[in-house]
Design an enzyme around this catalytic site. Structure first.
Site, PDB file in Angstrom:
ATOM      1  N   SER A  90       0.457  -1.316   0.217  1.00  0.00           N
ATOM      2  CA  SER A  90      -0.382   0.076  -0.076  1.00  0.00           C
ATOM      3  C   SER A  90       0.984   1.265  -0.219  1.00  0.00           C
ATOM      4  O   SER A  90       1.227   1.263  -1.340  1.00  0.00           O
ATOM      5  CB  SER A  90      -1.000  -0.170   0.864  1.00  0.00           C
ATOM      6  OG  SER A  90      -2.099   1.157   1.404  1.00  0.00           O
ATOM      7  N   HIS A 227      -7.699  -6.088   1.056  1.00  0.00           N
ATOM      8  CA  HIS A 227      -6.848  -5.466   1.133  1.00  0.00           C
ATOM      9  C   HIS A 227      -5.546  -5.796   2.141  1.00  0.00           C
ATOM     10  O   HIS A 227      -3.970  -5.441   1.451  1.00  0.00           O
ATOM     11  CB  HIS A 227      -7.264  -3.566   1.638  1.00  0.00           C
ATOM     12  CG  HIS A 227      -6.264  -2.278   1.362  1.00  0.00           C
ATOM     13  ND1 HIS A 227      -5.453  -2.309   0.426  1.00  0.00           N
ATOM     14  CD2 HIS A 227      -4.956  -1.784   2.526  1.00  0.00           C
ATOM     15  CE1 HIS A 227      -4.282  -1.250   0.641  1.00  0.00           C
ATOM     16  NE2 HIS A 227      -4.099  -1.333   1.867  1.00  0.00           N
TER      17      HIS A 227
END
Length: 252
Positions: A90, A227
């Site tokens: 990320s 995620h």
């Protein structure tokens, strides 16, 4: 070195160094454990930015240049000694890319493999929305953190921890707005292999766009989950095996 870079399992005879870059608001604890999960051929280091853990009393980095310079200063000697690879998740993937660009442009160094995880393409709508973090209310940031997962629920019940987490996420994401990914992509093309990892349940990340940053081999893997797919034990096993294979093949 120990301030900016954590290396709990030192392996001086390792063939390669794997440098891990945590997500926004994150610390070193998860990737530090990778140090004992990889084979003896790979030594794992984790980047620790100011404003968290043992650096909690330090002011947050204000721009990408400061982040790049500190990480480069801490790692340069090690990276000149033996092959290295980067893994960023990320926010950490953006930082790893920016550091890799700097190392190639200023020091003629390049990772043998770049692993980018859970990361939006810099030109995507999702990335552009991240630029509005300074306008976001604390409760909006907290809701987004909850939506993404990856943060223990007990942390979110502690007001002090919750407040610091929101601040850290806000400060981390703000760093990305101080760097021109478009300019870097035009100027710097790598020759190393690049692998992108995604959670299958998350919004499409336009991972293909990242494959244009290199002349090397590229691949994309979608693993079960959202995620924070990498926190699932089965996915972590896959990541470690796959990263090991890629690094050992490249280092031969």
């Amino acid at each position: 070195m120990e301030k900016a870079i954590v290396r709990p399992y030192k392996r001086p005879n390792a063939l390669c160094r794997l440098i891990c870059f945590p997500w926004a608001g994150g610390g070193t604890s998860h990737f530090a454990q990778w140090g004992k999960l990889f084979s003896s051929s790979i030594e794992v280091s984790v980047v620790r930015l100011p404003g968290r853990e043992s650096r909690a009393k330090e002011p947050f980095a204000k721009d990408m240049t400061a982040v790049i310079n500190e990480i480069t200063s801490a790692l340069l000697k090690d990276l000149q000694e033996k092959p290295f690879a980067f893994f960023g998740h990320s926010f950490g993937a953006y930082i790893s890319y920016a550091v890799a660009v700097h190392l190639k442009e200023k020091h003629g160094l390049e990772p043998i493999h770049l692993f980018l995880s859970g990361v939006y393409a810099p030109h995507s709508e999702a990335f552009l929305l991240m630029g509005k973090v300074n306008e976001a209310k604390d409760e909006d940031i907290l809701e987004h953190v909850k939506f993404l997962g990856g943060t223990p629920s007990e942390f979110l019940k502690n007001e002090d921890i919750k407040k610091h987490l929101i601040l850290t996420v806000r400060e981390d994401v703000s760093i990305l707005q101080t760097y021109s990914f478009e300019k870097a992509e035009r100027k710097t093309i790598f020759s190393c292999d690049v692998t992108c990892f995604d959670g299958s349940e998350e919004t499409v990340h336009d991972a293909e766009a990242w494959l244009n940053i290199t002349r090397g081999d590229t691949s994309i893997y979608s693993l079960p989950g959202g995620h924070f797919y990498l926190l699932e034990p089965s996915n972590e096993i896959f990541l470690i095996k796959h990263i090991t294979k890629c690094i050992e093949n490249a280092a031969l």
